[in-house]
Design a protein around this motif. Sequence first.
Motif, PDB file in Angstrom:
ATOM      1  N   LEU A   1      13.330  53.733 -17.003  1.00 57.24           N
ATOM      2  CA  LEU A   1      14.221  53.716 -15.847  1.00 57.24           C
ATOM      3  C   LEU A   1      15.459  52.861 -16.103  1.00 57.24           C
ATOM      4  O   LEU A   1      16.569  53.211 -15.699  1.00 57.24           O
ATOM      5  N   VAL A   2      15.269  51.746 -16.791  1.00 60.24           N
ATOM      6  CA  VAL A   2      16.403  50.871 -17.110  1.00 60.24           C
ATOM      7  C   VAL A   2      17.374  51.586 -18.039  1.00 60.24           C
ATOM      8  O   VAL A   2      18.588  51.543 -17.862  1.00 60.24           O
ATOM      9  N   LEU A   3      16.806  52.264 -19.059  1.00 59.67           N
ATOM     10  CA  LEU A   3      17.663  53.003 -19.992  1.00 59.67           C
ATOM     11  C   LEU A   3      18.426  54.117 -19.285  1.00 59.67           C
ATOM     12  O   LEU A   3      19.607  54.352 -19.548  1.00 59.67           O
ATOM     13  N   MET A   4      17.766  54.822 -18.374  1.00 65.24           N
ATOM     14  CA  MET A   4      18.425  55.891 -17.625  1.00 65.24           C
ATOM     15  C   MET A   4      19.539  55.331 -16.744  1.00 65.24           C
ATOM     16  O   MET A   4      20.611  55.931 -16.594  1.00 65.24           O
ATOM     17  N   ALA A   5      19.290  54.176 -16.152  1.00 67.78           N
ATOM     18  CA  ALA A   5      20.305  53.566 -15.297  1.00 67.78           C
ATOM     19  C   ALA A   5      21.533  53.151 -16.092  1.00 67.78           C
ATOM     20  O   ALA A   5      22.663  53.218 -15.613  1.00 67.78           O
ATOM     21  N   LEU A   6      21.280  52.729 -17.349  1.00 64.68           N
ATOM     22  CA  LEU A   6      22.386  52.322 -18.192  1.00 64.68           C
ATOM     23  C   LEU A   6      23.174  53.514 -18.722  1.00 64.68           C
ATOM     24  O   LEU A   6      24.398  53.488 -18.823  1.00 64.68           O
ATOM     25  N   CYS A   7      22.459  54.557 -19.092  1.00 66.82           N
ATOM     26  CA  CYS A   7      23.104  55.717 -19.700  1.00 66.82           C
ATOM     27  C   CYS A   7      23.687  56.681 -18.669  1.00 66.82           C
ATOM     28  O   CYS A   7      24.670  57.357 -18.932  1.00 66.82           O
ATOM     29  N   PHE A   8      23.080  56.763 -17.509  1.00 68.79           N
ATOM     30  CA  PHE A   8      23.533  57.702 -16.476  1.00 68.79           C
ATOM     31  C   PHE A   8      23.791  56.934 -15.188  1.00 68.79           C
ATOM     32  O   PHE A   8      22.854  56.585 -14.478  1.00 68.79           O
ATOM     33  N   PRO A   9      25.042  56.652 -14.883  1.00 68.97           N
ATOM     34  CA  PRO A   9      25.366  55.916 -13.647  1.00 68.97           C
ATOM     35  C   PRO A   9      24.882  56.665 -12.414  1.00 68.97           C
ATOM     36  O   PRO A   9      24.667  57.873 -12.439  1.00 68.97           O
ATOM     37  N   SER A  10      24.771  55.941 -11.349  1.00 69.76           N
ATOM     38  CA  SER A  10      24.286  56.541 -10.115  1.00 69.76           C
ATOM     39  C   SER A  10      25.263  57.584  -9.606  1.00 69.76           C
ATOM     40  O   SER A  10      26.453  57.547  -9.884  1.00 69.76           O
ATOM     41  N   ALA A  11      24.753  58.520  -8.827  1.00 73.22           N
ATOM     42  CA  ALA A  11      25.577  59.609  -8.311  1.00 73.22           C
ATOM     43  C   ALA A  11      26.694  59.098  -7.413  1.00 73.22           C
ATOM     44  O   ALA A  11      27.751  59.706  -7.311  1.00 73.22           O
ATOM     45  N   SER A  12      26.448  57.947  -6.749  1.00 74.83           N
ATOM     46  CA  SER A  12      27.469  57.407  -5.855  1.00 74.83           C
ATOM     47  C   SER A  12      28.700  56.926  -6.623  1.00 74.83           C
ATOM     48  O   SER A  12      29.796  56.869  -6.083  1.00 74.83           O
ATOM     49  N   MET A  13      28.543  56.588  -7.909  1.00 76.12           N
ATOM     50  CA  MET A  13      29.660  56.130  -8.723  1.00 76.12           C
ATOM     51  C   MET A  13      30.464  57.289  -9.280  1.00 76.12           C
ATOM     52  O   MET A  13      31.648  57.158  -9.553  1.00 76.12           O
ATOM     53  N   CYS A  14      29.857  58.404  -9.475  1.00 79.36           N
ATOM     54  CA  CYS A  14      30.489  59.535 -10.142  1.00 79.36           C
ATOM     55  C   CYS A  14      31.149  60.459  -9.119  1.00 79.36           C
ATOM     56  O   CYS A  14      30.520  60.853  -8.139  1.00 79.36           O
TER      57      CYS A  14
END
Length: 260
Positions: free
Chosen positions: A21-34
């Motif tokens: 989950l940490v790796l996913m959060a780092l590699c794929f920003p949250s939808a609210s940011m994009c």
Amino acid sequence: MTLLDLWLSRSIPMCLLLQSLVLMALCFPSASMCPKGCICQRDPHLHGLNVTCSQSRLKEIPPKLPVETVLLRLDHNQIGTVPDQAFHGLRLLRELNLSYNAVETLGEGSFSGLEATLQVLDLSHNRITSVHKDAFARLKARVIVDDNPWHCDCALQQAIGGMAHNHEAAARVLCRSSELLDQEGRPFLAVDTDLCNLAKRTTDYAMLVTMFGWFAMVISYVVYYVRQNQEDARRHLEYLKSLPSKPKKPDESDDISTIV
């Protein structure tokens, strides 16, 4: 199996899940940011985000782009304008792709805030005819401007002059239209005439023609006024001549001779 072994057997998968989950959060920003219609991925080499909004039917530049954006692809959309300060705050942006859109003009502040970091700016295959004279003045990026219907005028000549470090881009500017008819269809760098002085001379000629027109109109009015007064005076004189003359009074000598 002891209680410790049982606890460890259950904790290890949980730790692996947390790491994922940490790796996913780092590699794929949250939808609210994009931004909507875009894909945001973290670039481990550039230490920022690659934001891809290609072929998303966008008609304007997405607001609130992630400040960590290092590569922004907005190509193959329907974007018609690049407002001033459109990319303000993107201090890490290195590459901006705006090719295959419908941009027609560029203002002075279209790329404000990108002077220090931007390395590549792709504006090819748009509808750009004119730019502000300082649109590229402070950019150090390699600018790609192929396949645009440029109108070669004073402002473009000044803008190209500000791209002295980018001779390749300047060499690819072709005049779709020009202040000089014989320059249409030719590379802009082949124009050896100072279009800014040409525009000034054209303005001076227009002012001279306007002043001459006013002067001619004033002279015409004065001539008309004088002729009209002459005609009125002639008519008045003829009228006076047409009046009957008064009979003369007999002189005293005539009276004496008559008595004698």
